[in-house]
Scaffold this motif. Structure first.
Motif, PDB file in Angstrom:
ATOM      1  N   THR A 130       0.839  -1.192   0.000  1.00  0.00           N
ATOM      2  CA  THR A 130       0.000   0.000   0.000  1.00  0.00           C
ATOM      3  C   THR A 130       0.879   1.248   0.000  1.00  0.00           C
ATOM      4  O   THR A 130       2.089   1.180   0.268  1.00  0.00           O
ATOM      5  CB  THR A 130      -0.910   0.028   1.225  1.00  0.00           C
ATOM      6  OG1 THR A 130      -0.093   0.168   2.402  1.00  0.00           O
ATOM      7  CG2 THR A 130      -1.736  -1.254   1.322  1.00  0.00           C
ATOM      8  N   ARG A 131       0.271   2.405  -0.272  1.00  0.00           N
ATOM      9  CA  ARG A 131       1.026   3.654  -0.227  1.00  0.00           C
ATOM     10  C   ARG A 131       1.612   3.876   1.169  1.00  0.00           C
ATOM     11  O   ARG A 131       2.736   4.344   1.317  1.00  0.00           O
ATOM     12  CB  ARG A 131       0.118   4.829  -0.617  1.00  0.00           C
ATOM     13  CG  ARG A 131      -0.283   4.854  -2.081  1.00  0.00           C
ATOM     14  CD  ARG A 131      -1.081   6.113  -2.404  1.00  0.00           C
ATOM     15  NE  ARG A 131      -1.418   6.223  -3.813  1.00  0.00           N
ATOM     16  CZ  ARG A 131      -2.532   5.749  -4.356  1.00  0.00           C
ATOM     17  NH1 ARG A 131      -3.428   5.136  -3.581  1.00  0.00           N
ATOM     18  NH2 ARG A 131      -2.776   5.882  -5.648  1.00  0.00           N
ATOM     19  N   VAL A 156       4.677   1.710   1.651  1.00  0.00           N
ATOM     20  CA  VAL A 156       5.827   2.253   0.912  1.00  0.00           C
ATOM     21  C   VAL A 156       6.391   3.464   1.645  1.00  0.00           C
ATOM     22  O   VAL A 156       7.618   3.589   1.807  1.00  0.00           O
ATOM     23  CB  VAL A 156       5.421   2.634  -0.527  1.00  0.00           C
ATOM     24  CG1 VAL A 156       6.572   3.356  -1.231  1.00  0.00           C
ATOM     25  CG2 VAL A 156       5.018   1.392  -1.309  1.00  0.00           C
ATOM     26  N   ARG A 157       5.522   4.363   2.125  1.00  0.00           N
ATOM     27  CA  ARG A 157       5.999   5.540   2.859  1.00  0.00           C
ATOM     28  C   ARG A 157       6.796   5.122   4.088  1.00  0.00           C
ATOM     29  O   ARG A 157       7.819   5.734   4.416  1.00  0.00           O
ATOM     30  CB  ARG A 157       4.819   6.427   3.265  1.00  0.00           C
ATOM     31  CG  ARG A 157       4.226   7.245   2.142  1.00  0.00           C
ATOM     32  CD  ARG A 157       3.320   8.356   2.672  1.00  0.00           C
ATOM     33  NE  ARG A 157       2.187   7.822   3.390  1.00  0.00           N
ATOM     34  CZ  ARG A 157       1.016   7.545   2.831  1.00  0.00           C
ATOM     35  NH1 ARG A 157       0.842   7.747   1.536  1.00  0.00           N
ATOM     36  NH2 ARG A 157       0.011   7.066   3.560  1.00  0.00           N
ATOM     37  N   SER A 213       8.746  11.614  -6.477  1.00  0.00           N
ATOM     38  CA  SER A 213       8.107  10.498  -5.784  1.00  0.00           C
ATOM     39  C   SER A 213       9.102   9.349  -5.602  1.00  0.00           C
ATOM     40  O   SER A 213       9.905   9.075  -6.499  1.00  0.00           O
ATOM     41  CB  SER A 213       6.889   9.994  -6.567  1.00  0.00           C
ATOM     42  OG  SER A 213       5.918  11.012  -6.679  1.00  0.00           O
ATOM     43  N   TYR A 230       9.181   2.574  -6.172  1.00  0.00           N
ATOM     44  CA  TYR A 230       8.527   1.460  -5.490  1.00  0.00           C
ATOM     45  C   TYR A 230       9.601   0.454  -5.056  1.00  0.00           C
ATOM     46  O   TYR A 230      10.550   0.199  -5.806  1.00  0.00           O
ATOM     47  CB  TYR A 230       7.531   0.803  -6.433  1.00  0.00           C
ATOM     48  CG  TYR A 230       6.673  -0.254  -5.798  1.00  0.00           C
ATOM     49  CD1 TYR A 230       5.600   0.096  -4.974  1.00  0.00           C
ATOM     50  CD2 TYR A 230       6.930  -1.612  -6.001  1.00  0.00           C
ATOM     51  CE1 TYR A 230       4.807  -0.881  -4.379  1.00  0.00           C
ATOM     52  CE2 TYR A 230       6.142  -2.587  -5.413  1.00  0.00           C
ATOM     53  CZ  TYR A 230       5.087  -2.207  -4.595  1.00  0.00           C
ATOM     54  OH  TYR A 230       4.310  -3.168  -3.991  1.00  0.00           O
ATOM     55  N   ARG A 286      -4.005  -0.146 -11.950  1.00  0.00           N
ATOM     56  CA  ARG A 286      -4.259  -0.343 -10.526  1.00  0.00           C
ATOM     57  C   ARG A 286      -5.753  -0.567 -10.310  1.00  0.00           C
ATOM     58  O   ARG A 286      -6.553  -0.418 -11.237  1.00  0.00           O
ATOM     59  CB  ARG A 286      -3.754   0.851  -9.706  1.00  0.00           C
ATOM     60  CG  ARG A 286      -4.401   2.186 -10.005  1.00  0.00           C
ATOM     61  CD  ARG A 286      -3.848   3.288  -9.108  1.00  0.00           C
ATOM     62  NE  ARG A 286      -4.616   4.506  -9.204  1.00  0.00           N
ATOM     63  CZ  ARG A 286      -4.334   5.517 -10.021  1.00  0.00           C
ATOM     64  NH1 ARG A 286      -3.267   5.441 -10.806  1.00  0.00           N
ATOM     65  NH2 ARG A 286      -5.084   6.595 -10.049  1.00  0.00           N
TER      66      ARG A 286
END
Length: 291
Positions: free
Chosen positions: A105-106, A109-110, A130, A133, A199
């Motif tokens: 998920t975002r 990743v963060r 950004s 990934y 997605r």
């Protein structure tokens, strides 16, 4: 003797109906029409983002362009009508092992990025800033992926950049005539990492749909803002992988506000409809964008 007629150049203006058009869009539309003189100008509605794009904004695009005096060939291509074509291209890349399902998920990743940078290890970022990934997600076993699919986990499909570049097998370039660098530009898709091609909330990404649309519409010249200059590297790679023709690119200057910030729909910049309501003419808009 049989003679062949030289193909007319084909240009396209391709806005997204996710907000009102602003002066930056006007500059792009004017340039496309001016440069397409003697050729063809197409209008494409890029509405793959089904959550933000609305019929009201699409109607606003037509009204604004007609007011500016922009004319285009009909019918208009609407991306939401062509998800099957994008899916077919994606499926072909999946079968060739060039695309993999990504499950992080975002937020996950963060967290990975924050932990790495807090420990003193810089995380690679793309030209837009950004973070890439995490590359290790592409190394999951088929069994693990199968279990994750079966559990109903949402996932995206990402291009395996390392594998894709190996398959491309040669250096990539594009022809540029715009306001920055010109000539043969070396493409470096690797700076984007493993880009998303599809997605759960968008059946196709901008990168995938735009190269397919340009090929299917026989576009010979792509005129768009300098903010998409670096993205052309990804587009050239996909064109090679999908055996698509490459157009000539012209990335034009951006229209900025008094602080030097690029105009944006999301930041509430003054739209063309509002300027029209204030009594400005199409000639006034041409002047405001420096034409």
């Amino acid at each position: 003797m049989v003679t062949t007629q030289r193909q007319k150049p084909v240009f396209r203006f391709a806005p997204s109906p996710n907000g009102p058009l602003h002066l930056g869009h006007a500059l792009s539309a004017f340039l496309n029409q001016d440069m397409a003189a003697g050729g063809r100008l197409l209008l494409r509605i890029e509405d793959i983002d089904l959550t933000r794009c609305t019929p009201e904004f699409e109607a606003g695009i037509y009204a604004d362009l007609e007011w500016l005096g922009i004319s285009w060939e009909k019918p208009v291509r609407r991306q939401s009508d062509h998800f099957a074509e994008y899916h077919a291209a994606l499926h072909g890349l999946i079968k060739r092992g060039l695309v993999y399902p990504s499950f992080l998920t975002r937020g996950q990743v963060r967290a990975r990025v924050s932990a790495s940078e807090a420990g003193g290890s810089p995380w690679p970022r793309d030209p837009d800033g950004s973070p890439h990934y995490p590359a290790d997600d592409r190394d999951r076993s088929e069994g693990e992926r199968g279990r994750m699919f079966a559990s109903g986990l949402k996932h995206a499909w990402r291009l395996d950049m390392t594998r894709a570049l190996q398959v491309a097998g040669h250096a990539l370039y594009w022809s540029e005539t715009g306001d920055g660098k010109t000539g043969e530009i070396a493409a470096d898709p690797s700076v984007w990492g493993d880009v998303v091609l599809s997605r759960s909330d968008a059946p196709s990404s901008y990168h995938l749909s735009v190269v397919i649309d340009d090929a299917l519409q026989c576009v010979t010249h792509v005129v768009r803002g300098l903010d998409l200059f670096h993205a052309t590297s990804v587009h050239r790679l996909l064109q090679v992988l999908l055996d698509l023709p490459q157009p000539i690119y012209h990335h034009h200057r951006l229209v900025t506000d008094a602080s030097g910030r690029k105009l944006s729909k999301s930041n509430g910049d003054t739209g063309l409809a509002a300027l029209r309501g204030k009594g400005l003419s199409a000639a006034d808009i041409r002047h405001l964008v420096g034409l």
